[in-house]
Design a protein around this motif. Structure first.
Motif, PDB file in Angstrom:
ATOM      1  N   ARG A  60      36.752  90.689  32.685  1.00 11.38           N
ATOM      2  CA  ARG A  60      36.231  89.600  32.029  1.00 11.38           C
ATOM      3  C   ARG A  60      37.200  88.824  31.058  1.00 11.38           C
ATOM      4  O   ARG A  60      37.212  87.732  31.054  1.00 11.38           O
ATOM      5  N   LEU A  61      38.148  89.599  30.552  1.00 11.02           N
ATOM      6  CA  LEU A  61      39.185  89.215  29.807  1.00 11.02           C
ATOM      7  C   LEU A  61      40.018  88.177  30.548  1.00 11.02           C
ATOM      8  O   LEU A  61      40.876  87.279  30.114  1.00 11.02           O
ATOM      9  N   SER A  62      40.159  88.522  32.017  1.00  9.47           N
ATOM     10  CA  SER A  62      41.219  87.583  32.868  1.00  9.47           C
ATOM     11  C   SER A  62      40.364  86.229  32.958  1.00  9.47           C
ATOM     12  O   SER A  62      41.295  85.210  33.405  1.00  9.47           O
ATOM     13  N   LYS A  63      39.156  85.900  32.836  1.00  5.77           N
ATOM     14  CA  LYS A  63      38.607  84.798  33.036  1.00  5.77           C
ATOM     15  C   LYS A  63      38.607  84.006  31.443  1.00  5.77           C
ATOM     16  O   LYS A  63      37.618  83.881  30.603  1.00  5.77           O
ATOM     17  N   THR A  64      39.935  83.593  31.213  1.00  5.97           N
ATOM     18  CA  THR A  64      40.190  82.940  30.059  1.00  5.97           C
ATOM     19  C   THR A  64      39.154  81.877  29.299  1.00  5.97           C
ATOM     20  O   THR A  64      38.761  81.933  28.236  1.00  5.97           O
ATOM     21  N   HIS A  65      39.027  80.981  30.426  1.00  5.36           N
ATOM     22  CA  HIS A  65      38.346  79.762  29.782  1.00  5.36           C
ATOM     23  C   HIS A  65      36.911  80.026  30.153  1.00  5.36           C
ATOM     24  O   HIS A  65      35.960  78.866  30.488  1.00  5.36           O
ATOM     25  N   SER A  66      36.177  81.011  30.452  1.00  5.72           N
ATOM     26  CA  SER A  66      34.830  81.420  30.940  1.00  5.72           C
ATOM     27  C   SER A  66      34.015  80.881  29.598  1.00  5.72           C
ATOM     28  O   SER A  66      34.022  81.386  28.686  1.00  5.72           O
ATOM     29  N   GLY A  67      32.929  79.894  30.226  1.00  2.00           N
ATOM     30  CA  GLY A  67      31.915  79.798  29.120  1.00  2.00           C
ATOM     31  C   GLY A  67      31.185  80.726  28.700  1.00  2.00           C
ATOM     32  O   GLY A  67      30.702  80.783  27.664  1.00  2.00           O
ATOM     33  N   PHE A  68      30.976  81.804  29.537  1.00  2.00           N
ATOM     34  CA  PHE A  68      30.010  82.977  29.409  1.00  2.00           C
ATOM     35  C   PHE A  68      30.855  83.809  28.362  1.00  2.00           C
ATOM     36  O   PHE A  68      30.016  84.569  27.407  1.00  2.00           O
ATOM     37  N   ARG A  69      32.177  83.994  28.298  1.00  2.00           N
ATOM     38  CA  ARG A  69      32.932  84.905  27.257  1.00  2.00           C
ATOM     39  C   ARG A  69      32.574  84.136  25.859  1.00  2.00           C
ATOM     40  O   ARG A  69      32.297  84.867  25.154  1.00  2.00           O
ATOM     41  N   ALA A  70      32.495  82.887  25.962  1.00  2.00           N
ATOM     42  CA  ALA A  70      32.412  82.161  24.421  1.00  2.00           C
ATOM     43  C   ALA A  70      30.965  82.390  24.112  1.00  2.00           C
ATOM     44  O   ALA A  70      30.529  82.686  22.909  1.00  2.00           O
ATOM     45  N   LEU A  71      29.720  82.142  25.385  1.00  2.00           N
ATOM     46  CA  LEU A  71      28.454  82.333  24.835  1.00  2.00           C
ATOM     47  C   LEU A  71      28.324  83.734  24.067  1.00  2.00           C
ATOM     48  O   LEU A  71      27.312  83.958  23.331  1.00  2.00           O
ATOM     49  N   LEU A  72      28.874  84.897  24.816  1.00  2.00           N
ATOM     50  CA  LEU A  72      28.486  86.223  24.464  1.00  2.00           C
ATOM     51  C   LEU A  72      29.313  86.684  23.206  1.00  2.00           C
ATOM     52  O   LEU A  72      29.113  87.568  22.638  1.00  2.00           O
ATOM     53  N   ASN A  73      30.220  85.821  22.841  1.00  2.00           N
ATOM     54  CA  ASN A  73      31.349  86.474  21.941  1.00  2.00           C
ATOM     55  C   ASN A  73      31.800  87.706  22.260  1.00  2.00           C
ATOM     56  O   ASN A  73      31.911  88.845  21.616  1.00  2.00           O
ATOM     57  N   GLU A  74      31.999  87.720  23.791  1.00  2.00           N
ATOM     58  CA  GLU A  74      32.497  88.832  24.288  1.00  2.00           C
ATOM     59  C   GLU A  74      33.775  89.551  23.901  1.00  2.00           C
ATOM     60  O   GLU A  74      33.835  90.987  24.102  1.00  2.00           O
ATOM     61  N   PHE A  96      47.196  90.158  20.165  1.00  2.00           N
ATOM     62  CA  PHE A  96      48.465  89.793  20.616  1.00  2.00           C
ATOM     63  C   PHE A  96      48.556  89.088  22.041  1.00  2.00           C
ATOM     64  O   PHE A  96      49.593  88.549  22.417  1.00  2.00           O
ATOM     65  N   ARG A  97      47.489  88.951  22.731  1.00  2.00           N
ATOM     66  CA  ARG A  97      47.600  88.240  24.116  1.00  2.00           C
ATOM     67  C   ARG A  97      47.321  87.235  23.881  1.00  2.00           C
ATOM     68  O   ARG A  97      46.490  86.672  23.148  1.00  2.00           O
ATOM     69  N   ASP A  98      48.177  86.388  24.599  1.00  4.42           N
ATOM     70  CA  ASP A  98      48.067  85.016  24.901  1.00  4.42           C
ATOM     71  C   ASP A  98      46.878  84.475  25.418  1.00  4.42           C
ATOM     72  O   ASP A  98      46.383  83.267  25.477  1.00  4.42           O
ATOM     73  N   THR A  99      46.227  85.269  26.322  1.00  2.00           N
ATOM     74  CA  THR A  99      45.158  84.993  27.098  1.00  2.00           C
ATOM     75  C   THR A  99      43.572  85.046  26.189  1.00  2.00           C
ATOM     76  O   THR A  99      42.740  84.547  26.609  1.00  2.00           O
ATOM     77  N   ILE A 100      43.762  85.430  25.097  1.00  2.00           N
ATOM     78  CA  ILE A 100      42.745  85.459  24.292  1.00  2.00           C
ATOM     79  C   ILE A 100      42.937  83.972  23.190  1.00  2.00           C
ATOM     80  O   ILE A 100      43.681  83.876  22.694  1.00  2.00           O
ATOM     81  N   LEU A 101      41.676  83.268  23.334  1.00  2.00           N
ATOM     82  CA  LEU A 101      41.788  82.015  22.675  1.00  2.00           C
ATOM     83  C   LEU A 101      41.726  82.183  21.134  1.00  2.00           C
ATOM     84  O   LEU A 101      41.332  83.067  20.546  1.00  2.00           O
ATOM     85  N   PRO A 102      42.432  80.936  20.586  1.00  2.00           N
ATOM     86  CA  PRO A 102      42.322  81.045  19.039  1.00  2.00           C
ATOM     87  C   PRO A 102      41.038  81.126  18.402  1.00  2.00           C
ATOM     88  O   PRO A 102      40.918  81.790  17.526  1.00  2.00           O
ATOM     89  N   GLU A 103      40.013  80.481  18.802  1.00  2.00           N
ATOM     90  CA  GLU A 103      38.508  80.834  18.439  1.00  2.00           C
ATOM     91  C   GLU A 103      38.039  82.161  18.552  1.00  2.00           C
ATOM     92  O   GLU A 103      37.485  82.592  17.560  1.00  2.00           O
ATOM     93  N   GLU A 104      38.494  83.030  19.550  1.00  2.00           N
ATOM     94  CA  GLU A 104      38.108  84.027  19.911  1.00  2.00           C
ATOM     95  C   GLU A 104      38.805  85.037  18.710  1.00  2.00           C
ATOM     96  O   GLU A 104      38.268  85.959  18.015  1.00  2.00           O
ATOM     97  N   LYS A 105      40.083  84.883  18.546  1.00  2.00           N
ATOM     98  CA  LYS A 105      40.884  85.359  17.355  1.00  2.00           C
ATOM     99  C   LYS A 105      40.389  85.278  16.039  1.00  2.00           C
ATOM    100  O   LYS A 105      40.429  86.248  15.140  1.00  2.00           O
ATOM    101  N   ARG A 106      39.940  84.218  15.862  1.00  2.00           N
ATOM    102  CA  ARG A 106      39.264  83.693  14.545  1.00  2.00           C
ATOM    103  C   ARG A 106      38.117  84.303  14.205  1.00  2.00           C
ATOM    104  O   ARG A 106      37.930  84.943  13.107  1.00  2.00           O
ATOM    105  N   ARG A 107      37.304  84.686  15.268  1.00  2.00           N
ATOM    106  CA  ARG A 107      36.145  85.495  15.153  1.00  2.00           C
ATOM    107  C   ARG A 107      36.473  86.874  14.729  1.00  2.00           C
ATOM    108  O   ARG A 107      35.590  87.394  13.983  1.00  2.00           O
ATOM    109  N   LEU A 108      37.258  87.298  15.276  1.00  2.00           N
ATOM    110  CA  LEU A 108      37.733  88.748  15.168  1.00  2.00           C
ATOM    111  C   LEU A 108      38.258  88.922  13.572  1.00  2.00           C
ATOM    112  O   LEU A 108      37.889  89.894  12.833  1.00  2.00           O
TER     113      LEU A 108
END
Length: 240
Positions: free
Chosen positions: A162-176, A193-205
């Motif tokens: 699931r994390l390999s799908k960097t720009h998945s809209g479903f990942r964003a939808l779910l806050n996966e 520390f992964r570059d494949t995790i988007l800035p917005e996803e890190k912000r939520r964390l």
């Protein structure tokens, strides 16, 4: 739902009693097919197949498997897999699906089977959402994904896929990404520390309080961090 869960979790003796009662539910000594058994149990055919198929105790009853219309356990399992992977809250309701996820982690063999079924099932659901943007399907999908992570169905390989799908809209939808962290499948420092995790996803964390200030500072010390992520980290650091 009560009958579905009862079949799903019964012992082999319990299954035998349930199926015997169902065979005489319409004043007949036997039911001539799985469809008749399902009707006598008050279930859809798909519900009965999945409730029995995900209960590994049915393997101890090969004669019963044949009586209800299957040549072998493998034939029952094949039918189960087809229904579970392809049905989208139609013949199997969301409550049935959630009951399966709650039960499966108690059986390591079933848990292993579920890993490949999940890939096909979620692909079908996500395709339907993309085609229809059906709000009911979306809400049920969200409930299902929460159960996959919260009930211990998801394994590391699933999360990594699931994390390999960097720009998945479903990942964003779910806050996966938060789901994966909450399920403790992958260490949070690794994810952050992964570059494949988007800035917005890190912000939520960070906003959720899952990332300590020290990790934010360490990430900022990396000169390879993208400008977008750096701006986000600096903004969040001021709030910590």
């Amino acid at each position: 739902m009560a009958k579905f869960q009862e079949i799903l979790t019964s012992s082999s003796e319990g299954l035998l009693k349930l199926l015997y009662r169902s065979s005489s539910g319409s004043n007949r000594t036997t039911a001539s097919s799985a469809h008749e058994y399902a009707r006598n149990l008050g279930l859809t055919y798909a519900q009965m197949v999945c409730a029995l198929g995900f209960n590994s105790n049915i393997k101890e009853l090969p004669d019963v498997i044949e009586i209800i219309g299957f040549s072998s356990y493998d034939a029952l399992a094949h039918e189960r897999n087809d229904f579970f992977a392809n049905d989208i809250y139609d013949r199997l309701g969301i409550k049935d699906v959630l009951a399966i996820y709650l039960h499966v982690p108690n059986d390591m063999q079933m848990l292993g089977v579920m890993q490949y079924l999940l890939i096909n099932r979620l692909a079908h659901i996500e395709n339907r959402i993309e085609e229809t943007v059906n709000s009911i399907v979306i809400e049920r999908y969200k409930k299902e994904m929460r159960a996959i992570y919260n009930d211990g169905v998801a394994q590391i390989e699933f999360a990594e896929d699931r994390l390999s799908k960097t720009h998945s809209g479903f990942r964003a939808l779910l806050n996966e990404v938060v789901m994966i962290v909450d399920a403790r499948l992958i260490p949070i420092g690794d994810i952050f520390f992964r570059d494949t995790i988007l800035p917005e996803e890190k912000r939520r964390l960070i906003v959720k309080g899952l990332i300590p200030k020290e990790l934010v500072e360490q990430r900022l010390a990396d000169t390879a961090v993208s400008p977008q992520e750096r701006r986000m980290l600096e903004d969040q650091l001021r709030l910590l």
